[in-house]
Each structure stands twice: as structure tokens, then as C-alpha cells.
Write an enzyme that holds these catalytic residues in place. Structure first.
Site, PDB file in Angstrom:
ATOM      1  N   ASN A 120       0.878  -1.177   0.000  1.00 51.89           N
ATOM      2  CA  ASN A 120       0.000   0.000   0.000  1.00 51.89           C
ATOM      3  C   ASN A 120       0.909   1.219   0.000  1.00 51.89           C
ATOM      4  OD1 ASN A 120      -1.822   2.050   0.433  1.00 51.89           O
ATOM      5  ND2 ASN A 120      -2.134   1.581   2.607  1.00 51.89           N
TER       6      ASN A 120
ATOM      7  N   LYS B 108       0.142   4.200  -0.151  1.00 55.35           N
ATOM      8  CA  LYS B 108      -0.497   5.403   0.409  1.00 55.35           C
ATOM      9  C   LYS B 108      -0.305   6.566  -0.568  1.00 55.35           C
ATOM     10  CE  LYS B 108       0.548   3.746   4.993  1.00 55.35           C
ATOM     11  NZ  LYS B 108       0.117   3.913   6.364  1.00 55.35           N
TER      12      LYS B 108
ATOM     13  N   HIS C 130      -9.541   1.385   4.796  1.00 55.93           N
ATOM     14  CA  HIS C 130      -8.253   1.571   5.484  1.00 55.93           C
ATOM     15  C   HIS C 130      -8.486   2.505   6.673  1.00 55.93           C
ATOM     16  CE1 HIS C 130      -4.141   2.760   6.337  1.00 55.93           C
ATOM     17  NE2 HIS C 130      -3.759   1.691   5.677  1.00 55.93           N
TER      18      HIS C 130
ATOM     19  N   GLU D  28      -6.908   4.896   7.795  1.00 54.39           N
ATOM     20  CA  GLU D  28      -6.693   6.331   7.541  1.00 54.39           C
ATOM     21  C   GLU D  28      -7.953   6.941   6.917  1.00 54.39           C
ATOM     22  OE1 GLU D  28      -3.026   5.823   5.396  1.00 54.39           O
ATOM     23  OE2 GLU D  28      -2.036   5.271   7.267  1.00 54.39           O
TER      24      GLU D  28
ATOM     25  N   GLU E 205      -5.501  -4.671  10.579  1.00 56.52           N
ATOM     26  CA  GLU E 205      -4.476  -3.652  10.776  1.00 56.52           C
ATOM     27  C   GLU E 205      -4.762  -2.877  12.056  1.00 56.52           C
ATOM     28  OE1 GLU E 205      -2.425  -2.614   6.832  1.00 56.52           O
ATOM     29  OE2 GLU E 205      -4.124  -1.271   7.048  1.00 56.52           O
TER      30      GLU E 205
ATOM     31  N   GLY F 159       2.342   2.435  10.662  1.00 52.34           N
ATOM     32  CA  GLY F 159       3.293   3.524  10.482  1.00 52.34           C
ATOM     33  C   GLY F 159       3.950   3.981  11.773  1.00 52.34           C
TER      34      GLY F 159
ATOM     35  N   SER G  68       3.327  -1.993  10.361  1.00 55.30           N
ATOM     36  CA  SER G  68       4.777  -2.007  10.563  1.00 55.30           C
ATOM     37  C   SER G  68       5.418  -3.368  10.279  1.00 55.30           C
ATOM     38  CB  SER G  68       5.130  -1.521  11.973  1.00 55.30           C
ATOM     39  OG  SER G  68       4.672  -0.200  12.167  1.00 55.30           O
TER      40      SER G  68
HETATM   41  C1  PEP Z   1      -0.737   0.343   5.805  1.00 64.25           C
HETATM   42  O1  PEP Z   1      -0.675   1.454   5.341  1.00 64.25           O
HETATM   43  O2  PEP Z   1      -1.694  -0.375   5.495  1.00 64.25           O
HETATM   44  C2  PEP Z   1       0.331  -0.120   6.716  1.00 64.25           C
HETATM   45  C3  PEP Z   1       0.228  -1.288   7.259  1.00 64.25           C
HETATM   46  O3  PEP Z   1       1.378   0.732   6.900  1.00 64.25           O
HETATM   47  P1  PEP Z   1       2.803   0.389   7.597  1.00 64.25           P
HETATM   48  O4  PEP Z   1       3.264  -0.930   7.052  1.00 64.25           O
HETATM   49  O5  PEP Z   1       3.697   1.521   7.190  1.00 64.25           O
HETATM   50  O6  PEP Z   1       2.566   0.327   9.069  1.00 64.25           O
END
Ligand code: PEP
Length: 248
Positions: free
Chosen positions: A3, A5, A90, A92, A162, A168, A206
Site C-alpha cells: 500500500n 499510500k 483503510h 486512515e 491492521e 506507520g 509495521s
Molecule cells: C498500511 O498502510 O496499510 C500499513 C500497514 O502501513 P505500515 O506498514 O507503514 O505500518
């Protein structure tokens, strides 16, 4: 599944996509690889990834069919660019765009109707986890989607767990912690129908080359949704390689 982003520029993408396609071609054991890119780069992804083993996806779709919805992107438009996957819900988007479980469900349905595979993201905040509400929160998020889908449609989705506190932040759920939630999700999916229990369950938050193997070794973790690390081909491919050895 990467992803990106809201990252990427045409020249950098070309290098990243080409390297990922080359590295992914050597993967075995049925590991599937995809990248969800910002909309303006769908055409570039299609041009560079067609003929490779890497699929490409979009990070959101409109809950509406084509119409007077300025700024929105219909699932059918993504399909025009050969898109396979559509991330919906997601965290976000749930947080910054106030997307409700019902809106996310409508988006998942639109994606399926356009021939895309929705990757339905669910996850709890730190506050929710600490108050013991994890299962209630992600259960509500998943149920809203399952409610609007037929059993056959539900069997065709991908679900990504998630935890919001792990995205992040550099904090990863402990493998056992993630497994417990995945097992819960699997039970919820099973309630919708036997075939639904087999949908791929991705863990995201992460994930890095250093922790991917241990996460992917968990019984109900079928892959990863990778944010930051998907922007570096070396790290992303190392995670894909961990999937190759650890997924069952
Ligand atoms: C994501 O954006 O779905 C995500 C898991 O980000 P990160 O791996 O940077 O934590």
C-alpha cells in the site's frame, strides 16, 4: 500486498515497479504479490506490470456508480486500468474521512460488482484495545461488510487486520496477538459460510523484513498489507520471500 499510500512520482515508480516485478518473478509456493498505488499511477502500473506476476490495485473506490460525485473514482474506472484489488476501509480513511462501517460495506460491494477484489481493512485503536473492545470493534467492521454480500461474494474478498496503533508507528502486534485476532476473524467469516472461512487474512502494521517471517508463520495469517516497507523494493521483496517460506 503493498500500500503505497499517498507516495510516488512517475520516475521513482518506474524503478520501484520494475524492480518489484523482476524480484517477484522468482517467488515460488504460490505467493501472490500486488501493489496498491495512488490513482494517477494506475496507467503506469498497468503499463509496467502487465505480463508480470505482480497485480496492481487502488487504495479506495467510491460507494457510487459513475455520476455527479466530483473527485470520486468509480470502481469501474479502476477496472478500465486492469486493476485487480481495491483496498476499502483503510483506517486512515475511516479516521480522516469519517468512513462508517456501512459506507465501507457499500464500497466493498461496488468493488465486487466492478469485478475487483476488495481488501477490507479492519482494526482497533490503542484506546479500544486497552479497554478490551478489540473484538467488538473489528467484529462490527467486518459484519457490516458481510451483511451486504452474498455468501459467494463474501468468499471472494480479502480481509486485512491492521491494528491502528501499529500502522506507520514502528510498533508491530506480537505474532500471538495478531494470531488471536485473525482466529477471531476466521470464526466470524465461518459464520457466513464454510467457503468464506478460507478468505485470505492479511496482517498489516509495521511489517518489515525483520518481523515478517514470525508473523507469517502464524496459523491464520495468510499474508501482509505492507505500507512503508512497500516503497523500497529490497524490503518489499524480502517480505515476499518470507511469505514464500512461512505461509502454509
Ligand atoms: C498500511 O498502510 O496499510 C500499513 C500497514 O502501513 P505500515 O506498514 O507503514 O505500518
Amino acid at each position: 500486498m503493498g500500500n503505497w499510500k499517498m507516495h510516488g512520482r512517475i520516475s521513482e515508480n518506474a524503478t520501484l515497479l520494475t524492480e518489484v516485478a523482476a524480484g517477484a518473478s522468482a517467488l515460488q509456493n504460490g505467493v501472490r504479490v500486488g501493489v496498491c498505488v495512488p490513482c494517477p499511477y494506475l496507467a503506469q502500473s498497468q503499463a509496467l506490470l502487465s505480463g508480470s506476476v505482480v497485480r496492481w490495485g487502488i487504495q479506495d473506490v467510491s460507494a457510487h456508480p459513475a455520476g455527479a460525485y466530483t473527485g470520486e473514482v468509480a470502481a469501474e474506472m479502476a477496472a478500465d486500468f486492469g486493476v485487480t484489488y481495491a483496498i476499502v476501509g483503510h483506517s486512515e480513511r475511516r479516521a480522516y474521512h469519517r468512513e462508517s462501517p456501512e459506507l465501507v460495506a457499500a464500497k466493498a460491494q461496488r468493488a465486487i460488482e466492478a469485478g475487483l477484489t476488495p481488501i477490507v481493512c479492519v482494526g482497533e485503536t490503542l484506546e479500544e484495545r486497552e479497554s478490551g473492545a478489540t473484538e467488538q470493534v473489528i467484529g462490527t467492521q467486518l459484519e457490516a461488510v458481510l451483511l451486504v454480500l452474498t455468501e459467494k461474494q463474501a468468499a471472494s474478498i480479502v480481509v486485512a487486520y491492521e491494528p491502528v496503533w501499529a500502522i506507520g508507528t514502528g510498533k508491530t502486534a506480537r505474532p500471538g496477538q495478531a494470531q488471536d485476532v485473525h482466529a477471531f476473524l476466521r470464526r466470524k467469516l465461518q459464520e457466513k459460510g464454510a467457503a468464506v472461512a478460507n478468505v485470505p487474512l492479511l496482517y498489516g502494521g509495521s511489517v518489515k523484513p525483520e518481523n515478517a517471517q514470525e508473523l507469517f508463520a502464524q496459523r491464520d495469517i495468510d499474508g501482509g498489507l505492507i505500507g512503508g516497507a512497500s516503497l523500497k523494493s529490497k524490503d518489499f521483496l524480502a517480505i515476499c520471500q518470507a511469505a514464500q517460506t512461512e505461509l502454509h
